[in-house]
Write an enzyme that holds these catalytic residues in place. Structure first.
Site, PDB file in Angstrom:
ATOM      1  N   ASN A  56       0.800  -1.244   0.000  1.00 30.29           N
ATOM      2  CA  ASN A  56       0.000   0.000   0.000  1.00 30.29           C
ATOM      3  C   ASN A  56       0.822   1.279   0.000  1.00 30.29           C
ATOM      4  O   ASN A  56       0.444   2.273   0.626  1.00 30.29           O
ATOM      5  CB  ASN A  56      -0.952   0.035   1.212  1.00 30.29           C
ATOM      6  CG  ASN A  56      -1.827  -1.178   1.261  1.00 30.29           C
ATOM      7  OD1 ASN A  56      -2.463  -1.524   0.274  1.00 30.29           O
ATOM      8  ND2 ASN A  56      -1.829  -1.866   2.385  1.00 30.29           N
ATOM      9  N   LYS A 144       1.253 -13.176  -2.072  1.00 33.28           N
ATOM     10  CA  LYS A 144       2.135 -12.331  -2.874  1.00 33.28           C
ATOM     11  C   LYS A 144       3.490 -12.187  -2.190  1.00 33.28           C
ATOM     12  O   LYS A 144       4.541 -12.387  -2.810  1.00 33.28           O
ATOM     13  CB  LYS A 144       1.517 -10.939  -3.080  1.00 33.28           C
ATOM     14  CG  LYS A 144       2.308 -10.100  -4.063  1.00 33.28           C
ATOM     15  CD  LYS A 144       2.041  -8.626  -3.942  1.00 33.28           C
ATOM     16  CE  LYS A 144       3.031  -7.991  -3.013  1.00 33.28           C
ATOM     17  NZ  LYS A 144       2.956  -6.539  -2.927  1.00 33.28           N
ATOM     18  N   HIS A 165      -1.369  -5.278 -10.199  1.00 34.28           N
ATOM     19  CA  HIS A 165      -1.148  -5.120 -11.649  1.00 34.28           C
ATOM     20  C   HIS A 165      -1.352  -6.452 -12.372  1.00 34.28           C
ATOM     21  O   HIS A 165      -2.068  -6.537 -13.363  1.00 34.28           O
ATOM     22  CB  HIS A 165       0.287  -4.652 -11.934  1.00 34.28           C
ATOM     23  CG  HIS A 165       0.568  -3.259 -11.482  1.00 34.28           C
ATOM     24  ND1 HIS A 165      -0.103  -2.163 -11.974  1.00 34.28           N
ATOM     25  CD2 HIS A 165       1.469  -2.777 -10.595  1.00 34.28           C
ATOM     26  CE1 HIS A 165       0.372  -1.068 -11.405  1.00 34.28           C
ATOM     27  NE2 HIS A 165       1.321  -1.416 -10.552  1.00 34.28           N
TER      28      HIS A 165
END
Ligand code: SF4
Length: 257
Positions: A56, A144, A165
């Site tokens: 973030n 991730k 993305h």
């Protein structure tokens, strides 16, 4: 609200996913070439902490936060006895410092308890799925982040981190139709062309920042246009034509750790 990705719920066959990923890898290579790895891989703990810091926030600020932290603690395992406020001050530039300082200290403590030695040699002896599960059992670590450790620090070219993305692009093109990055990860993880996780991940990030952006993707001239199933791509042609002199974004944080 117009969706930025495809219609959800359509399950794609494994052969469709595999062939699309191969085609995307090939076409992105013609855009960006084959990315080169650094000769020296980052230490696993450095990479893990840097990935948490990158959540973030933008890459440049989280990189500054990481450098501040490394300057004060060259061996990051030393922060386990540190007061969170000290870490918070050091990483303030990266944002959400209060929460991240606590998460990082907790992770540094937990890796020792749950995994033991956290160096490349020890981690390479653990089965990949087991390692991902162990990493994901820690607060603040998801698929991730765990895959980033495997890809960037262990040099595992079959690992494939899915960030926003990568999730957006794979869903727009119609490789998968999933609602969240973690679901996309679970669907594609076994279909990545062997040994191309690094290339595909890096090139998709560049593609997502420069061309298939969240807003106003540059569909005009996109080399994936004919295989892209995103319904909004036609409407983007005129908008994208006006986008000129877009700044090239080639700073990929985890390449700098
Ligand atoms: S055609 Fe547009 S939406 Fe599709 S991949 Fe290319 S830039 Fe992205």
């Amino acid at each position: 609200v117009k969706s930025h990705i495809c219609t959800f719920g359509r399950k794609q066959s494994p052969s469709h996913i595999r062939s699309r990923l191969e085609e995307i890898a090939k076409r992105l290579r013609s855009y960006f070439g084959v990315p080169r790895r650094k000769t020296k891989l980052p230490e696993p703990l450095d990479l893990l902490v840097a990935t948490v810091l990158s959540q973030n926030t933008n890459d440049l600020n989280s990189h500054k936060a990481f450098l501040n932290l490394k300057k004060a603690y060259p061996n990051l395992s030393d922060i386990k006895k540190t007061h969170p406020r000290k870490v918070e001050t050091l990483i303030k530039v990266g944002g959400i410092a209060r929460r991240k300082s606590r998460v990082i200290i907790q992770i540094v403590r937990e890796v020792e308890m749950k995994i033991g030695k956290f160096n490349r040699r020890a981690l390479n002896k653990i089965n990949r799925d087991e390692l991902i599960d162990k990493l994901c059992s820690m607060k603040g670590v998801g698929y991730k982040t765990a895959s980033c450790v495997l890809l960037f620090s262990l040099g595992d070219n079959d690992a494939f981190p899915v960030d926003t993305h990568v999730h957006r692009i794979l869903n727009r093109i119609g490789v998968v139709s999933e609602k969240a990055p973690d679901k996309t990860f679970l669907t594609v993880r076994t279909h990545i062309p062997p040994g191309s996780g690094y290339e595909l991940h890096i090139n998709l990030i560049k593609f997502g920042r420069e061309i298939c952006t969240a807003r106003n993707p540059r569909c005009y001239g996109c080399r994936l246009f004919d295989i892209c199933e995103w319904k909004g791509k036609g409407a983007q042609l005129s908008v994208a034509q006006k986008v000129k002199n877009r700044k090239k974004v080639d700073f990929v944080l985890l390449e700098k750790v």
